[in-house]
Enzyme design. Structure first.
Site, PDB file in Angstrom:
ATOM      1  N   THR A  57      -9.185   3.179   6.550  1.00  0.00           N
ATOM      2  CA  THR A  57      -8.759   1.831   6.943  1.00  0.00           C
ATOM      3  C   THR A  57      -7.262   1.789   7.268  1.00  0.00           C
ATOM      4  O   THR A  57      -6.694   0.710   7.428  1.00  0.00           O
ATOM      5  CB  THR A  57      -9.073   0.808   5.836  1.00  0.00           C
ATOM      6  OG1 THR A  57      -8.578   1.296   4.585  1.00  0.00           O
ATOM      7  CG2 THR A  57     -10.565   0.566   5.737  1.00  0.00           C
ATOM      8  N   GLY A  58      -6.618   2.948   7.359  1.00  0.00           N
ATOM      9  CA  GLY A  58      -5.198   3.017   7.693  1.00  0.00           C
ATOM     10  C   GLY A  58      -4.992   3.570   9.088  1.00  0.00           C
ATOM     11  O   GLY A  58      -5.481   3.027  10.090  1.00  0.00           O
ATOM     12  N   TYR A  59      -4.266   4.683   9.163  1.00  0.00           N
ATOM     13  CA  TYR A  59      -3.948   5.321  10.437  1.00  0.00           C
ATOM     14  C   TYR A  59      -5.221   5.730  11.177  1.00  0.00           C
ATOM     15  O   TYR A  59      -5.316   5.666  12.408  1.00  0.00           O
ATOM     16  CB  TYR A  59      -3.067   6.541  10.159  1.00  0.00           C
ATOM     17  CG  TYR A  59      -2.284   7.093  11.335  1.00  0.00           C
ATOM     18  CD1 TYR A  59      -2.469   6.630  12.631  1.00  0.00           C
ATOM     19  CD2 TYR A  59      -1.342   8.098  11.128  1.00  0.00           C
ATOM     20  CE1 TYR A  59      -1.751   7.157  13.687  1.00  0.00           C
ATOM     21  CE2 TYR A  59      -0.610   8.627  12.180  1.00  0.00           C
ATOM     22  CZ  TYR A  59      -0.823   8.157  13.467  1.00  0.00           C
ATOM     23  OH  TYR A  59      -0.122   8.683  14.503  1.00  0.00           O
ATOM     24  N   THR A  60      -6.250   6.151  10.431  1.00  0.00           N
ATOM     25  CA  THR A  60      -7.489   6.636  11.048  1.00  0.00           C
ATOM     26  C   THR A  60      -8.185   5.550  11.855  1.00  0.00           C
ATOM     27  O   THR A  60      -8.615   5.786  12.991  1.00  0.00           O
ATOM     28  CB  THR A  60      -8.435   7.191   9.975  1.00  0.00           C
ATOM     29  OG1 THR A  60      -7.841   8.356   9.399  1.00  0.00           O
ATOM     30  CG2 THR A  60      -9.779   7.572  10.566  1.00  0.00           C
ATOM     31  N   ASN A  80      -4.320   8.864   1.363  1.00  0.00           N
ATOM     32  CA  ASN A  80      -4.838   8.367   2.637  1.00  0.00           C
ATOM     33  C   ASN A  80      -5.205   9.497   3.589  1.00  0.00           C
ATOM     34  O   ASN A  80      -6.365   9.680   3.920  1.00  0.00           O
ATOM     35  CB  ASN A  80      -3.817   7.448   3.312  1.00  0.00           C
ATOM     36  CG  ASN A  80      -4.117   5.984   3.101  1.00  0.00           C
ATOM     37  OD1 ASN A  80      -5.020   5.633   2.349  1.00  0.00           O
ATOM     38  ND2 ASN A  80      -3.372   5.125   3.758  1.00  0.00           N
ATOM     39  N   GLU A  81      -4.194  10.234   4.061  1.00  0.00           N
ATOM     40  CA  GLU A  81      -4.474  11.264   5.044  1.00  0.00           C
ATOM     41  C   GLU A  81      -3.369  12.301   5.116  1.00  0.00           C
ATOM     42  O   GLU A  81      -2.219  12.038   4.750  1.00  0.00           O
ATOM     43  CB  GLU A  81      -4.685  10.663   6.441  1.00  0.00           C
ATOM     44  CG  GLU A  81      -3.424  10.236   7.168  1.00  0.00           C
ATOM     45  CD  GLU A  81      -2.894   8.882   6.795  1.00  0.00           C
ATOM     46  OE1 GLU A  81      -1.667   8.783   6.557  1.00  0.00           O
ATOM     47  OE2 GLU A  81      -3.681   7.923   6.714  1.00  0.00           O
ATOM     48  N   ASP A 140       0.820  -1.211   0.000  1.00  0.00           N
ATOM     49  CA  ASP A 140       0.000   0.000   0.000  1.00  0.00           C
ATOM     50  C   ASP A 140       0.856   1.264   0.000  1.00  0.00           C
ATOM     51  O   ASP A 140       0.488   2.266  -0.619  1.00  0.00           O
ATOM     52  CB  ASP A 140      -0.933   0.000   1.219  1.00  0.00           C
ATOM     53  CG  ASP A 140      -2.120  -0.945   1.036  1.00  0.00           C
ATOM     54  OD1 ASP A 140      -2.325  -1.420  -0.091  1.00  0.00           O
ATOM     55  OD2 ASP A 140      -2.826  -1.195   2.023  1.00  0.00           O
ATOM     56  N   GLY A 141       1.993   1.231   0.706  1.00  0.00           N
ATOM     57  CA  GLY A 141       2.857   2.407   0.738  1.00  0.00           C
ATOM     58  C   GLY A 141       3.387   2.761  -0.636  1.00  0.00           C
ATOM     59  O   GLY A 141       3.463   3.944  -1.006  1.00  0.00           O
ATOM     60  N   ASP A 168      -1.719  13.856  20.717  1.00  0.00           N
ATOM     61  CA  ASP A 168      -0.604  13.483  19.833  1.00  0.00           C
ATOM     62  C   ASP A 168      -0.709  14.106  18.448  1.00  0.00           C
ATOM     63  O   ASP A 168       0.268  14.090  17.696  1.00  0.00           O
ATOM     64  CB  ASP A 168      -0.523  11.965  19.704  1.00  0.00           C
ATOM     65  CG  ASP A 168       0.029  11.314  20.959  1.00  0.00           C
ATOM     66  OD1 ASP A 168       0.346  12.048  21.914  1.00  0.00           O
ATOM     67  OD2 ASP A 168       0.130  10.079  20.995  1.00  0.00           O
TER      68      ASP A 168
END
Length: 306
Positions: free
Chosen positions: A192-195, A149-150, A67-68, A181
Site C-alpha cells: 500500500t506504499g511505493y508498490t 515496507n520494501e 508511517d515513516g 527506473d
C-alpha cells in the site's frame, strides 16, 4: 505486559508529536516506569543509543509520528523483538499507525497495557545483503539490512535521471532483465506504499509473500510478480558504467551496489510486532479510508443483504 522500561520516540521537527511524547513520558514516570525519549527523522536515529544504554529489557516502544517514523522503529526494534505502539501524530497516510484518538486518555492506555487488554499484530519483514560473484558465493560484503515496507534497487544521480538495467534471479534462476527506473521488492505491508504507486498489487498483510514490481519499465511485458515468502530474490545491476545503482530500504538509502555485485533479498527471520488498541480493527476499512475508494465517498443502500 510489564512496563519497567519504555522507549518514546517522536517525529523530529514536529512540535505536536514532541508535546505528546513529553506528556506520555511524564505519565509513565509517575507510575515508576523508566523512559527513554528522543526524536526520529532523516537526521535523527535514537535507536542505537537507546538499545546500548538500556539498563534493563525494553518492554515497549511508543512511536508518535507517521508511517515513516513507524517504519524506522520496525527496522531497528523488530530484531530485538520489542513491540511497537505506533500512533499517528503529525503523519499523513497512517496505514501502520493507530489514531491519536486512541491515546487521548493515556492513563487508561497504560492500564490496558498492564492488564494485557490489547492485541499484537505480527508483520513480515525483508532482509538483504550484498554479495559478489555467482550464487555459490554466500559470504556477504555488507552489513545486513532490514525493511518492513520494501527494498528498492534503483540509481541515484545529482545531475540526470538514469535508466537502470537490472537482472533478477529467483532462487538462482534468471527470470527477467528490466530496463526502467528500478525494481521494488516488497512485503505485503509495503504494497500500500511505493508498490501500489508503481501499479503493483495490494496484498493483505496477513499473508507471507514477496512482491516484485518494476518501476516505470520500458517494456509492456514487464509485470509485477507475487512470490512465496521462502523465495530468494537476487538483483544484479547491468550496464552501469556510472556506478549509480543503490539499495534503498523503506525509502532510506542503504548502500551502493557496484558492478559485479548482487543484492540478495528474502524474508527476515524476525517479525515486526505492532500493538493494536482498536476493538474494531479492519484492514478493509483502512483501505477504504486511506485510498478513498468508492465506499468511503458514496454510500448506497444495499437491500440485497436482507
Amino acid at each position: 505486559m510489564q512496563l519497567n522500561q519504555v522507549i518514546i520516540v517522536h517525529k523530529a521537527g514536529n512540535l505536536q508529536s514532541k508535546s505528546w511524547a513529553e506528556n506520555c513520558a511524564r505519565k509513565l514516570e509517575k507510575r515508576g516506569v523508566n523512559v527513554l525519549l528522543g526524536p526520529s527523522g532523516a537526521r535523527d536515529n535514537p535507536y542505537p543509543v537507546f538499545l546500548a544504554s538500556a539498563s534493563q529489557p525494553i518492554d515497549l516502544a511508543l512511536v508518535l509520528g507517521g508511517d515513516g517514523t513507524a517504519l524506522a522503529a520496525a527496522r531497528h526494534l523488530a530484531p530485538e523483538k520489542i513491540p511497537i505502539l505506533a500512533v499517528n501524530i503529525g503523519g499523513h497516510l497512517g496505514f501502520l499507525t493507530e489514531s491519536s484518538d486512541e491515546i487521548d486518555d493515556f492513563d487508561t492506555i497504560i492500564d490496558r497495557l498492564l492488564n494485557d487488554r490489547y492485541a499484537v499484530q505480527q508483520r513480515m519483514m525483508l532482509q538483504a545483503s550484498l554479495h559478489e560473484g555467482n550464487r555459490s558465493n554466500r559470504e556477504p560484503l555488507s552489513e545486513v539490512y532490514w525493511a518492513l515496507n520494501e527494498m528498492c534497487v534503483k540509481p541515484a544521480s545529482p545531475d540526470r535521471m538514469i535508466t537502470s538495467i537490472l537482472e533478477m534471479e529467483i532462487d538462482g534462476e534468471v527470470v527477467d532483465q528490466y530496463q526502467g527506473d528500478g525494481l521494488l521488492i516488497s512485503t505485503p505491508t509495503g504494497t500500500t506504499g511505493y508498490t501500489v504507486a508503481a501499479n503493483g498489487p495490494i496484498v493483505h498483510p496477513g499473508m507471507d509473500a514477496i512482491v516484485v514490481t518494476p518501476i516505470c519499465p520500458l517494456s509492456l511485458s514487464s509485470r509485477p510478480v507475487v512470490l512465496p515468502a521462502g523465495s530468494v530474490v537476487s538483483v544484479w545491476p547491468l550496464a552501469d558504467p556510472a556506478m549509480t545503482t543503490k539499495l534503498w530500504i523503506d525509502g532510506v538509502l542503504a548502500t551502493s551496489i557496484w558492478p559485479g555485485q548482487r543484492v540478495d533479498i528474502f524474508m527476515a527471520e524476525h517479525m515486526a510486532k505492532f500493538v493494536l488498541l482498536r476493538q474494531n480493527q479492519s484492514y478493509y476499512q483502512t483501505l477504504r479510508n486511506k485510498l478513498l475508494w468508492a465506499g468511503a465517498r458514496i454510500n448506497y443502500t444495499n437491500n440485497h443483504r436482507n
